[in-house]
Design an enzyme around this catalytic site. Structure first.
Site, mmCIF file in Angstrom:
data_model
loop_
_atom_site.group_PDB
_atom_site.id
_atom_site.type_symbol
_atom_site.label_atom_id
_atom_site.label_comp_id
_atom_site.label_asym_id
_atom_site.label_seq_id
_atom_site.Cartn_x
_atom_site.Cartn_y
_atom_site.Cartn_z
ATOM 1 N NE ARG A 1 5.616 1.894 1.032
ATOM 2 C CZ ARG A 1 4.381 1.945 1.888
ATOM 3 N NH1 ARG A 1 4.306 1.498 2.885
ATOM 4 N NH2 ARG A 1 3.685 3.150 1.560
ATOM 5 C CD GLU B 1 3.287 -5.241 0.830
ATOM 6 O OE1 GLU B 1 2.155 -4.832 0.576
ATOM 7 O OE2 GLU B 1 4.001 -4.959 1.370
ATOM 8 C CG HIS C 1 1.042 -3.048 3.778
ATOM 9 N ND1 HIS C 1 1.903 -2.814 2.609
ATOM 10 C CD2 HIS C 1 1.028 -1.845 4.447
ATOM 11 C CE1 HIS C 1 2.298 -1.570 2.664
ATOM 12 N NE2 HIS C 1 1.854 -0.884 3.656
HETATM 13 C C1 DGY Z 1 1.039 3.956 3.935
HETATM 14 O O1 DGY Z 1 0.193 4.554 4.314
HETATM 15 O O2 DGY Z 1 2.059 4.268 3.440
HETATM 16 C C2 DGY Z 1 1.083 2.537 4.716
HETATM 17 O O3 DGY Z 1 1.874 1.741 4.278
HETATM 18 C C3 DGY Z 1 -0.299 1.887 4.496
HETATM 19 O O4 DGY Z 1 -1.355 2.654 5.015
#
Ligand code: DGY
Length: 327
Positions: free
Chosen positions: A240, A269, A287
């Protein structure tokens, strides 16, 4: 009939499961994130909501949904977008989609490491601009990947371990990891050593971040930690964005405190920190770690099944806020 809302289109296979089970459901018709006002209006009176990591689900949204709401089934492995406690206190289950995106996410982390080390994006641009005038002994030197390099894994759960095994078996990397828990399986499989964060950052040639986003991990990588890293090191973040202080990263890359960074996630983001996109020694992906057809289909199946289970009065397999649910 169950009143279900899906905040954005997911792969058909998951939608079909909902249709087959419940006959119909409502869904955001546009392929974009709902605004806050739209989200508040759309969740009203729903028995179940399928949300995305881009939907901030806090107490206000949960109250807007109402007391009949049973579940927010998050179409993601991460669930930092949802206030688990607020949901639990309101009797709302929260679920995620773990496991099925482990390989895809690990593979992207590895792709970023390799591409950063061998300067693939920079050199691709150089070729496309017609700047290549012929082979040169000192042209575009990168970093070695093979030859006994050390990989530091920050957060050694499913995805971190998967990266570690692939880099150990594939490139012969030594593995260091920092985690609250000892990973005995990884240690047995790769000879990985659990160390503190400072040691990991000082000794690693590649650093890959795989922690959940919590108050404790926010800005875990910051101006101070960049001082510890090798100038030849490569940092990759597929977890993240806020785990890395992005402004500090821009400064570190400008000052060549590290060799390069590969990012799939960002602090705010879809925005990037000022100056990041202008730097040659960073690779930025939108992402996409779980963005393969198989992975996204499996996520859709799990998210739909979680939602179905909750509406059928069962405990979904991937419930993440059990500790906060009133019994
Ligand atoms: C998640 O699933 O948490 C990813 O960041 C995106 O698929």
């Amino acid at each position: 009939m169950a009143n279900i809302y899906v905040t954005r289109r997911i792969p058909e296979i998951g939608l079909k499961m909902l249709k087959d089970k419940f006959g119909s459901f409502d869904m955001n018709p546009d392929d974009r994130v709902l605004t806050r006002d739209e989200l508040l209006a759309q969740v009203k009176g729903r028995d179940a909501v399928m949300s995305l990591l881009t939907d901030p689900i806090d107490a206000v949204v949960l109250d807007a949904a109402g007391p009949q709401c049973k579940i927010f089934s998050n179409y993601a492995v991460g669930f930092n977008n949802i206030d688990l406690k607020a949901a639990g206190e309101r009797g709302v289950m929260v679920t995620n989609t773990p496991g099925v995106l482990t390989d895809a996410t690990a593979d992207l982390a590895i792709t970023l490491m390799v591409a950063c080390a061998r300067r693939l994006v920079e050199t691709d641009g150089y070729m496309r601009k017609g700047m290549y005038k012929g082979w040169g002994p000192l042209l575009w030197l990168g970093q070695d990947i093979s030859g006994g390099k050390t990989l530091g894994i920050i957060g050694c759960g499913r995805i971190g371990s998967n990266v570690a095994v692939k880099m150990n078996k594939g490139f012969g990397m030594k593995i260091l990891y920092s985690d609250m828990n000892i990973n005995t399986q990884l240690e047995a499989e790769t000879g990985a050593k659990r160390v503190d964060l400072e040691t990991l950052l000082k000794e690693s040639d590649f650093v890959s971040v795989h922690v959940n986003l919590t108050p404790e991990t926010t800005h875990l990588i910051n101006a101070k930690t960049f001082e510890l890293m090798k100038p030849t090191s490569i940092l990759v973040n597929t977890s993240r964005g806020p785990v890395v202080d992005e402004n500090a990263l821009v400064d570190a890359l400008k000052a060549n405190k590290i060799f390069a960074a590969g990012l799939d996630v960002y602090e705010k983001e879809p925005l990037m920190a000022a100056g990041l996109a202008e730097l040659p020694n960073v690779i930025v992906a939108p992402h996409i770690a779980s963005a393969t057809p198989w992975t996204r289909d499996q996520m859709a199946i799990i998210a739909a099944q979680n939602l179905i289970d909750a509406l059928e009065g069962k405990e979904p397999q991937f419930l993440v806020n059990k500790e906060f649910l009133k019994s």
